[in-house]
Design an enzyme around this catalytic site. Structure first.
Site, PDB file in Angstrom:
ATOM      1  N   LYS A  61       0.862  -1.179   0.000  1.00 60.03           N
ATOM      2  CA  LYS A  61       0.000   0.000   0.000  1.00 60.03           C
ATOM      3  C   LYS A  61       0.900   1.231   0.000  1.00 60.03           C
ATOM      4  CE  LYS A  61      -3.839   2.113   2.620  1.00 60.03           C
ATOM      5  NZ  LYS A  61      -4.700   2.024   3.823  1.00 60.03           N
ATOM      6  N   SER A  86      -9.798   2.348   3.087  1.00 61.53           N
ATOM      7  CA  SER A  86      -8.860   3.063   2.253  1.00 61.53           C
ATOM      8  C   SER A  86      -7.895   2.158   1.468  1.00 61.53           C
ATOM      9  CB  SER A  86      -8.033   4.018   3.103  1.00 61.53           C
ATOM     10  OG  SER A  86      -7.190   3.313   3.986  1.00 61.53           O
ATOM     11  N   SER A 145     -10.162  -0.057   7.240  1.00 66.69           N
ATOM     12  CA  SER A 145      -9.546   0.119   5.915  1.00 66.69           C
ATOM     13  C   SER A 145      -8.876  -1.116   5.330  1.00 66.69           C
ATOM     14  CB  SER A 145      -8.531   1.259   5.955  1.00 66.69           C
ATOM     15  OG  SER A 145      -9.184   2.492   5.897  1.00 66.69           O
TER      16      SER A 145
END
Lengths: 95, 484
Positions: free
Chosen positions: B76, B151, B175
């Site tokens: 990420k 997210s 998330s």
């Protein structure tokens, strides 16, 4: 609680966010909704409850006061927007 | 090849049925061919990946064994990667090439993982749909008109479409779990403090926790073995001996006590079809010997409001560091220092990030601290106490991950309705408990996630329950038709 455009601009200033009146107007509705939403906390039964800062109630760990990090000034300054002579450059603050 | 799991690839690599270079190239080709439909990657690091693959092949040739040796993964874009842009999904960090790597990245590299690139995300991890990214929204591989969740939406979509066998995520309020549910994959948020936050760009420091996202529970356990562990560079890292998170995978479920929090099933917002999927999953677990009972989490309705005081407060403090001076975005021709700060931040941050910074600044400002932040911290404790009591009677809690199916891009325009998509995930963050989502069904071709919440440090048990469920079902093995 509802916030108006001037209150949004005040909060934006405290937050160091440039914001004109149009933008402040756009934020006012969403921020008012959020502040109204979190008012649900007012009904919570929290008499005598200790605030919780850490999920495991851990305490700050201490370490010996010794130098552990190498000097990487040049590496860090290589990604700065503006540097000169090893110093970070900003607009003049003292006349 | 899209069907093979991360663990399956590790075994094939160890058996020398495929080389790391071949495998890496296969996935790089998939990304090049298929990612334009999804926008799940911000940066693809093909050359570095092939170099890492060659290094892994050399280690494999020497007969070395390591949990991720030679297997492709994605990070990420919130994890700092030395020499590679680390944008956090923001214009503010678009120019930022990190001078160091996060502990998670270092550990995964040491375990032999091959990084294919950095995945898209909501800006500074603030969002539940991946629509706040500076690099444009990510699309859900099951239906590209829908969001992948957020997210960690880029990681979830990439794994869901099998553009990479495993990816990292971070979970501050859901998330990892919410996008895992929306994209039909397995994702675990560990106990707060398990995975080092060093080099993981901070959003809300008392809630943020990194974790694995992959097709199966076994994959997640394998990844977590590489990711977790004490790190003296993170002051909130917990000092515990290393643990094998795959140790309980084969443990049967006889006598396992599963609690169903009534509050997570009675809410008006729960889609009946999602509820039907969860009920069916409960029957599968009962069939394998688990005992199910109802439990109460009476303060859970306060989770989302408490979170939207605590998280913005911490965010406003953490994001104060982005000032246009030392790194990141700087506005053109600042008139004076204040203009430099306010315009660099005003131009560098997107609307949702500004909104949360302003909420946080307000609740921490003089005269309001007790009314908001202190109160929310107290509510946080009563929520954690609810869980403590529940775990006196049960081993794990089971609930839906999300109240509804993946929604359409643009469907949630007002902030509060977006915030409520994390209604079932936030409580575990406030309490610091481990929790995971795994695929448990499909409705109209869209995946549904099942959430398991465990007691502190009980990740191995959670993964074991999930693995047993995945022995009986094949939801985790399904790949969207366009990406099969």
């Amino acid at each position: 609680m509802s916030v108006d455009t001037s209150e949004v601009r005040r909060i934006a200033h405290l937050s160091r966010l440039a914001m004109n009146d149009d933008q402040a107007r756009d934020f006012a509705g969403g921020l008012s909704d959020i502040f109204a939403f979190v008012e649900q906390l007012d009904g919570a039964a929290i008499e005598g409850v200790e605030p919780m800062a850490h999920p495991l109630d851990a305490e700050q760990r201490l370490r010996p006061d010794a130098v552990t990090e190498p000097d990487r000034r040049e590496t860090y300054q290589a990604i700065a927007p503006a540097v000169e002579g090893g110093l970070y450059l900003v607009p003049r603050v003292i006349e | 090849m899209a069907q093979e799991t991360l663990s399956g690839w590790v075994r094939k690599l160890q058996a020398r049925e495929i080389s790391s270079r071949e495998l890496t190239q296969l996935y790089l080709d998939r990304i090049e061919r298929l990612d334009p439909q999804l926008n799940s990657f911000i940066t693809v690091t093909a050359d570095q990946a092939l170099a890492q693959a060659d290094a892994a092949d050399a280690r494999l040739a020497k007969g070395e064994e390591s949990p991720l040796l030679g297997v492709p993964v994605a990070q990420k874009d919130i994890f700092c990667t030395e020499g590679v842009r680390t944008s956090c999904g923001s214009r503010m960090l678009d120019p930022f090439v990190s001078p160091y790597s996060a502990t998670v990245v270092e550990r995964m590299n040491a375990a032999g993982a091959v990084m294919l690139g950095k995945t898209n995300m909501d800006e500074f991890a603030m969002g539940s749909s991946n629509e706040t990214s500076f690099y444009g929204p990510v699309r859900n591989p099951w239906d590209t008109e829908r969001v992948p969740g957020g997210s960690s939406g880029g990681s979830a979509a990439a794994v869901g479409a099998r553009l990479v066998p495993g990816a990292t995520g971070t979970d501050t309020g859901g998330s990892i779990r919410q996008p895992a549910a929306f994209c039909g994959i397995t994702g675990l948020k560990p106990t707060y403090g398990r995975v080092s936050r060093y080099g993981m760009i901070a959003f809300a420091s008392s809630l943020d926790q990194g974790g694995p996202m992959a097709a199966t529970a076994e994959d997640c356990g394998r990844m977590l073995n590489a990711m977790a562990g004490f790190d003296e560079r993170d002051s909130t890292s917990v000092e515990r001996p290393a643990e094998d998170f795959t140790a309980a995978l084969d443990q049967d479920l006889k006598g396992l006590r599963i609690g169903l929090p009534t509050e997570f099933f009675g809410e008006a917002g729960l889609d009946e079809r999602v509820r039907g999927v969860i009920d069916a999953a409960i029957e599968v677990l009962k069939g394998r010997g688990a005992e199910v009972r109802e439990v109460g989490l009476p303060n859970s309705h306060l989770s989302v409001p408490a979170y939207y005081v605590v998280a913005p407060a911490e965010c406003s403090s953490n994001l104060a560091r982005f000032d246009g001076v030392r790194y990141g975005y700087r506005c053109e021709n600042p008139e004076d220092l204040m203009d430099l700060y306010t315009r660099s931040r005003g131009e560098g941050f997107g609307d949702e990030v500004k909104r949360r910074i302003m909420v946080g600044t307000y609740v921490l400002s003089a005269g309001y601290y007790d009314a908001y932040y202190l109160k929310a911290q107290k509510v946080r404790r009563i929520i954690a106490d609810d869980f403590r009591r529940a775990f006196e009677d049960v081993d794990v809690l089971l609930a839906p991950t999300t109240p509804e199916l993946p929604f359409a891009l643009g469907a949630k325009a007002d902030p509060v309705s977006m915030y409520l998509s994390d209604i079932y995930t936030i409580a575990a963050n406030l309490a610091g408990l481990p929790a995971m989502s795994l695929p448990a069904g499909e409705i109209d071709g869209l995946p549904v996630g099942l959430q398991l919440i465990g007691n502190y440090f009980d990740e191995a048990r959670l993964l074991g329950v999930a693995h047993q469920y995945q022995q009986e079902t094949d939801w985790h093995a399904r790949v969207p038709a366009a990406f099969a």
